[in-house]
Design an enzyme around this catalytic site. Structure first.
Site, PDB file in Angstrom:
ATOM      1  N   SER A  22      -8.827  65.291  43.503  1.00 11.71           N
ATOM      2  CA  SER A  22      -8.461  65.497  44.913  1.00 11.71           C
ATOM      3  C   SER A  22      -8.372  66.971  45.285  1.00 11.71           C
ATOM      4  O   SER A  22      -8.057  67.304  46.422  1.00 11.71           O
ATOM      5  CB  SER A  22      -7.129  64.799  45.211  1.00 11.71           C
ATOM      6  N   ASN A 110       4.292  62.424  41.087  1.00  9.70           N
ATOM      7  CA  ASN A 110       4.600  61.492  42.186  1.00  9.70           C
ATOM      8  C   ASN A 110       5.649  62.059  43.143  1.00  9.70           C
ATOM      9  O   ASN A 110       5.491  61.978  44.360  1.00  9.70           O
ATOM     10  CB  ASN A 110       5.058  60.141  41.618  1.00  9.70           C
ATOM     11  N   HIS A 156      -7.722  52.847  90.452  1.00  8.38           N
ATOM     12  CA  HIS A 156      -8.986  52.125  90.217  1.00  8.38           C
ATOM     13  C   HIS A 156     -10.199  53.039  90.424  1.00  8.38           C
ATOM     14  O   HIS A 156     -11.282  52.558  90.738  1.00  8.38           O
ATOM     15  CB  HIS A 156      -9.120  50.901  91.130  1.00  8.38           C
ATOM     16  N   LYS A 283     -29.243  72.034  83.579  1.00  9.54           N
ATOM     17  CA  LYS A 283     -28.014  71.385  83.131  1.00  9.54           C
ATOM     18  C   LYS A 283     -26.945  72.367  82.652  1.00  9.54           C
ATOM     19  O   LYS A 283     -27.232  73.382  82.041  1.00  9.54           O
ATOM     20  CB  LYS A 283     -28.310  70.403  81.975  1.00  9.54           C
ATOM     21  N   GLU A 290     -15.979  66.740  76.764  1.00 11.13           N
ATOM     22  CA  GLU A 290     -16.517  65.521  76.156  1.00 11.13           C
ATOM     23  C   GLU A 290     -16.111  65.428  74.689  1.00 11.13           C
ATOM     24  O   GLU A 290     -15.822  64.344  74.177  1.00 11.13           O
ATOM     25  CB  GLU A 290     -18.038  65.494  76.283  1.00 11.13           C
ATOM     26  N   GLN A 322      -3.377  58.590  47.428  1.00  5.63           N
ATOM     27  CA  GLN A 322      -4.123  59.845  47.504  1.00  5.63           C
ATOM     28  C   GLN A 322      -4.999  59.876  48.767  1.00  5.63           C
ATOM     29  O   GLN A 322      -5.392  60.936  49.236  1.00  5.63           O
ATOM     30  CB  GLN A 322      -4.985  59.998  46.245  1.00  5.63           C
TER      31      GLN A 322
HETATM   32  N1  ARG Z   1      -3.533  63.578  43.643  1.00  4.68           N
HETATM   33  C1  ARG Z   1      -2.470  62.632  43.638  1.00  4.68           C
HETATM   34  C2  ARG Z   1      -2.167  62.165  45.053  1.00  4.68           C
HETATM   35  O1  ARG Z   1      -2.568  62.808  45.958  1.00  4.68           O
HETATM   36  C3  ARG Z   1      -1.243  63.240  43.067  1.00  4.68           C
HETATM   37  C4  ARG Z   1      -0.313  62.284  42.427  1.00  4.68           C
HETATM   38  C5  ARG Z   1      -0.876  61.785  41.168  1.00  4.68           C
HETATM   39  N2  ARG Z   1       0.021  60.898  40.497  1.00  4.68           N
HETATM   40  C6  ARG Z   1      -0.405  60.087  39.571  1.00  4.68           C
HETATM   41  N3  ARG Z   1       0.486  59.323  39.046  1.00  4.68           N
HETATM   42  N4  ARG Z   1      -1.650  60.017  39.209  1.00  4.68           N
HETATM   43  O2  ARG Z   1      -1.577  61.153  45.263  1.00  4.68           O
END
Ligand code: ARG
Length: 458
Positions: A22, A110, A156, A283, A290, A322
């Site tokens: 990520s 976490n 309307h 134009k 938009e 994630q």
């Molecule tokens: N990249 C993970 C997320 O955005 C971070 C947490 C990862 N935790 C795990 N137990 N793999 O959620």
């Protein structure tokens, strides 16, 4: 390079790694991850996991890293780590060696990611609130500049009753004020810090989580570790704020697109916010507006996305979560850009007061005034409404506006109509009568502008 190699004997498949990593988007939380890490270092020092000297080394290395990531945040995106947490930890270890490996004691990614994203949302709130206020100011100044410019008010999309451009602009200032309050309220609900909840069951070290929370700018620690690591309400909430505000911006854009059309020609947009056609030389298209209207869809999409991702997700953390980030980042960037673009469009908009007045005079938008005139002569409103309807049909047939009918013509429908009807049919009279709070009467509009200027500090 991964944080979790011990249990594995095989390398991750490159395709899985690509799919799973990520960092390419969560690098945007680099500052928050470092901030949270400094907080956590203090917390574990307070329970003796690291010494005060070790804390000092960690803190100074983390602060150094903070400076580095601020220089060029985007360069982190391609650094090849699994996520921003792995990146920060690894860079820390580069700087302080084995000491860096102690930082994750009692912490999990976490609670770390839950904290990072909440800190990130909190930081965004003040940026977005600033953009809302800026647009409100631009609208209020436009309201003041065009407070006497008569234009048709619609229901309307049919001309209904005359209003002034200032009144129209103030309608959007009101909407944005609710957006501002909604965002502030969302911020108030983001005041509890999940750090110290660890993976799911709470940290095994007796840290003072409330002190840690305060250190990171929160009011207090969250109350339940399972909830702490699985709560993403704040993301849904802030995206809800974004979606509602984008709905407002899309209506603003749509109104102006209509007013800018060749058929209305109520206003000219600056060359700075319009673009041309590759084929048709004449134009000048309202692209900025938009795009504001169009981008509303992707912000709604992000809100639906997070709600759907979270739906029926079992406690506590799941990797599904994630997926909370890309939509959030994209939607808040989009909202921010649209607020700023709307302000830019207003900067040198030119209202064509002759055209708006002409349009306000047409469409029989003084018919209500005639009905009210009959009421003043003792006709019950429902009957007056019917009589005026007949007069409008007659006037359309005769190809005239109501004010051009003769008294004799009026009297075909009601003998109570006399010469004194004509002043009532004038636009100025229609405006002046709407003098209750919130109405379009000049003194009400002027008072509303003053109220807003005070409120916005301009
Ligand atoms: N990249 C993970 C997320 O955005 C971070 C947490 C990862 N935790 C795990 N137990 N793999 O959620």
């Amino acid at each position: 390079m991964a944080l979790w190699g011990g249990r594995f004997t095989q390398e991750a498949d490159a395709r899985f790694k690509d799919f799973n990593d990520s960092l390419r988007f969560d690098y945007r939380m680099a500052e928050q991850d470092i901030e949270g890490s400094i907080g956590w270092a203090k917390a574990i020092a307070s329970v003796g996991i690291i010494t005060p000297q070790e804390l000092a080394s960690l803190t100074s290395a983390l602060n150094e890293l903070l400076e580095e990531v601020r220089q060029n945040p985007h360069s982190i995106a391609g650094a090849g780590f699994e996520d921003i947490h792995s990146y920060v930890e690894s860079r820390l270890i580069d700087k302080v060696g084995d000491l860096g490996k102690k930082l994750h004691t009692g912490r999990s990614r976490n609670d770390q990611v839950a904290t990072d994203i909440k800190l990130w949302c909190r930081a965004q709130i003040s940026v977005l609130a600033g953009s809302i206020r800026n647009l409100q100011k631009k609208l209020t100044l436009a309201a003041e500049a065009y407070k006497d410019v008569v234009m048709p008010g619609y229901t309307h999309l049919q001309r209904a009753q005359p209003v002034v451009f200032g009144h129209w602009a103030l309608a959007y200032v009101e909407m944005l004020d609710r957006d501002f309050i909604r965002l502030e309220n969302a911020g108030r609900l983001m005041n509890r810090c999940p750090l110290g909840s660890a993976a799911l069951a709470g940290t095994a070290y007796p840290v003072d989580r409330d002190a840690l929370a305060k250190d990171l700018g929160f009011d207090e620690a969250t109350g339940n570790s399972l909830d702490s690591v699985s709560d993403r309400d704040h993301i849904a909430e802030i995206l809800g704020c974004a979606a509602i505000s984008m709905m407002h911006l899309s209506r603003f854009a749509e109104d102006l697109i209509i007013y800018n059309s060749g058929e209305s020609a109520f206003l000219d947009l600056s060359d700075r916010v319009t673009s041309g056609s590759s084929l048709m030389p004449q134009k000048k298209n309202p692209d900025a507006l938009e795009l504001i209207r169009g981008k509303t869809g992707r912000v709604y999409g992000a809100l639906m996305g997070i709600l759907t991702t979270l739906k029926a997700l079992p406690l506590a953390y799941d990797k599904d979560m994630q997926e909370d980030k890309e939509g959030l980042f994209d939607a808040l960037d989009t909202w921010h850009d649209c607020l700023d673009m709307a302000a830019l469009v207003l900067e040198d908009i030119r209202i064509r007061a002759d055209r708006t007045l002409e349009a306000a005079k047409g469409g029989y938008s003084n018919a209500t005034e005639l009905a009210d005139y009959l009421v003043s002569k003792g006709v019950p409103f429902r009957e007056a409404h019917h009589m005026v309807g007949e007069l409008v049909v007659y006037a359309i047939g005769a190809g005239k506006p109501l004010e051009d009918l003769t008294v004799d013509e009026f009297r075909k429908v009601s003998d109570r109509i006399g010469d004194d009807v004509y002043p009532c049919l004038e636009i100025s009279s229609a405006l002046a009568k709407r003098c209750a709070k919130g109405g379009v009467a000049p003194e009400q509009v002027a008072a509303a502008i003053q109220r807003m200027k005070r409120h916005l500090g301009i």
